[in-house]
Design an enzyme around this catalytic site. Structure first.
Site, PDB file in Angstrom:
ATOM      1  N   ASP A 131      32.030   8.068   0.948  1.00 16.71           N
ATOM      2  CA  ASP A 131      32.081   9.140  -0.240  1.00 16.71           C
ATOM      3  C   ASP A 131      33.172  10.120   0.146  1.00 16.71           C
ATOM      4  OD1 ASP A 131      31.409  10.375  -2.493  1.00 16.71           O
ATOM      5  OD2 ASP A 131      29.832  11.676  -1.701  1.00 16.71           O
ATOM      6  N   ASN A 152      22.763   4.028 -15.697  1.00 14.55           N
ATOM      7  CA  ASN A 152      23.141   5.328 -15.077  1.00 14.55           C
ATOM      8  C   ASN A 152      24.170   5.320 -14.122  1.00 14.55           C
ATOM      9  OD1 ASN A 152      22.133   4.187 -12.853  1.00 14.55           O
ATOM     10  ND2 ASN A 152      20.263   5.517 -12.627  1.00 14.55           N
TER      11      ASN A 152
END
Length: 312
Positions: A131, A152
């Site tokens: 990330d 989602n």
């Protein structure tokens, strides 16, 4: 080159380091994701997260991040807690931020991973990501067979749901590649129905500029008045679309001591949150991802979600 032996070694080493799943995909241009990313950005779903507009080509082509890259090794690391503090009432922070910042915990493991690969194989060029760079991690994990991207927009895994961190090694080593799995969302719309700010306007597309996580972490200015009363007491991040996902009934508690919350975190009342001091903030979140919001940002979020009668 003993491709199968190297592949087996990498997967065994991933398990030894505590990763729940490891999958491998061929490092190549993400042709299917390119038009989706472009359309998402054109709709302004990135909000004030202008960094998502940068490095468009690098997001889609791993060989621009690692010249000569041949493989993307995707990894899942569980963070599902033993105790869900959000069910205790009061103000809530996302489960991923309970303990030590995952960037540091997982990056250390990835450094060890790369060292072990080089010891086994020899000179291997590559980079480790968690990330922290323009890597479309969910797309790579899906290609590597670790799950599918749910409505989602999170990666879902049949064995453990979605409460995990994603990490990658992009390396110039040819390996045996895994294939994708099918989509198991079916007709379920639980995540879409549960989102209080309507941040999932259509299946598999999230309007980041309407997400509670965006408002409480990424947005540095005033939170818009039109979402007042819609945060359901979330003051850092949000787990609503994960908590309602049927696949998360398979989530099992992690075994990572670094992810355990500070003992005082579960005890904080709304009043204590409202009066949080610099000392308390440092004690509870010294090494936590919550530090991203800083004390001032957390205080802004607390003021925003507390009912008006508690502010008097």
């Amino acid at each position: 080159m003993p491709i199968q032996r190297y592949t087996d070694f990498i997967k065994a080493e991933a398990a030894r380091l505590g990763f729940s799943f490891c999958g491998i995909a061929k490092a190549e241009f993400l042709a299917e994701e390119a038009p989706r990313l472009e359309a998402w950005l054109k709709k302004g779903y990135q909000g004030k997260m202008s960094y998502l507009e940068n490095h468009f080509d690098k997001r889609l082509d791993p060989t621009l991040l690692v010249p000569g890259a041949k493989s993307v090794v995707s990894l899942l690391y569980n963070y599902y807690p033993k105790q869900d503090l959000a069910t205790e009432g009061g103000l809530k922070i996302a489960k991923y931020a309970y303990g030590e910042d995952y960037h540091f915990v997982i990056k250390d493991k990835l450094k060890t991973f790369v060292d072990r690969i080089q010891e086994e194989v020899g000179e291997v060029q590559g980079r480790a990501f968690v990330d922290s760079a323009p890597v479309m991690e969910r797309a790579w994990a899906q290609r590597a067979g670790l799950g599918w991207v749910g409505k989602n927009s999170l990666l879902l895994n049949r064995q453990m749901g979605s409460f995990f961190f994603l990490a990658e090694l992009i390396i110039d080593l040819e390996l045996v590649y895994d294939g994708p799995v099918k989509d198991y969302c079916g007709t379920c719309t639980a995540c879409m129905d549960a989102c209080p700010t309507d941040a999932i306007p259509q299946p598999f597309v999230v309007d980041g500029s309407k997400c509670i996580s965006y408002f409480t972490i990424e947005l540095k200015e005033q939170i818009p008045a039109e979402v007042q009363g819609k945060f359901e007491n979330w003051i850092f991040g949000c787990d609503i679309c994960q908590d309602v996902c049927p696949w998360n009934r398979f989530a099992k508690p992690h075994n990572e001591a670094s992810f355990e919350p500070h003992g005082d975190l579960a005890k904080l009342s709304a009043e204590e949150w409202k009066e949080i001091t610099t000392d308390v903030f440092q004690k509870l979140f010294r090494h936590s991802a919550v530090k991203r919001a800083k004390l001032e940002g957390l205080q802004r979020n607390i003021r925003f979600v507390l009912p008006s009668e508690e502010q008097k």
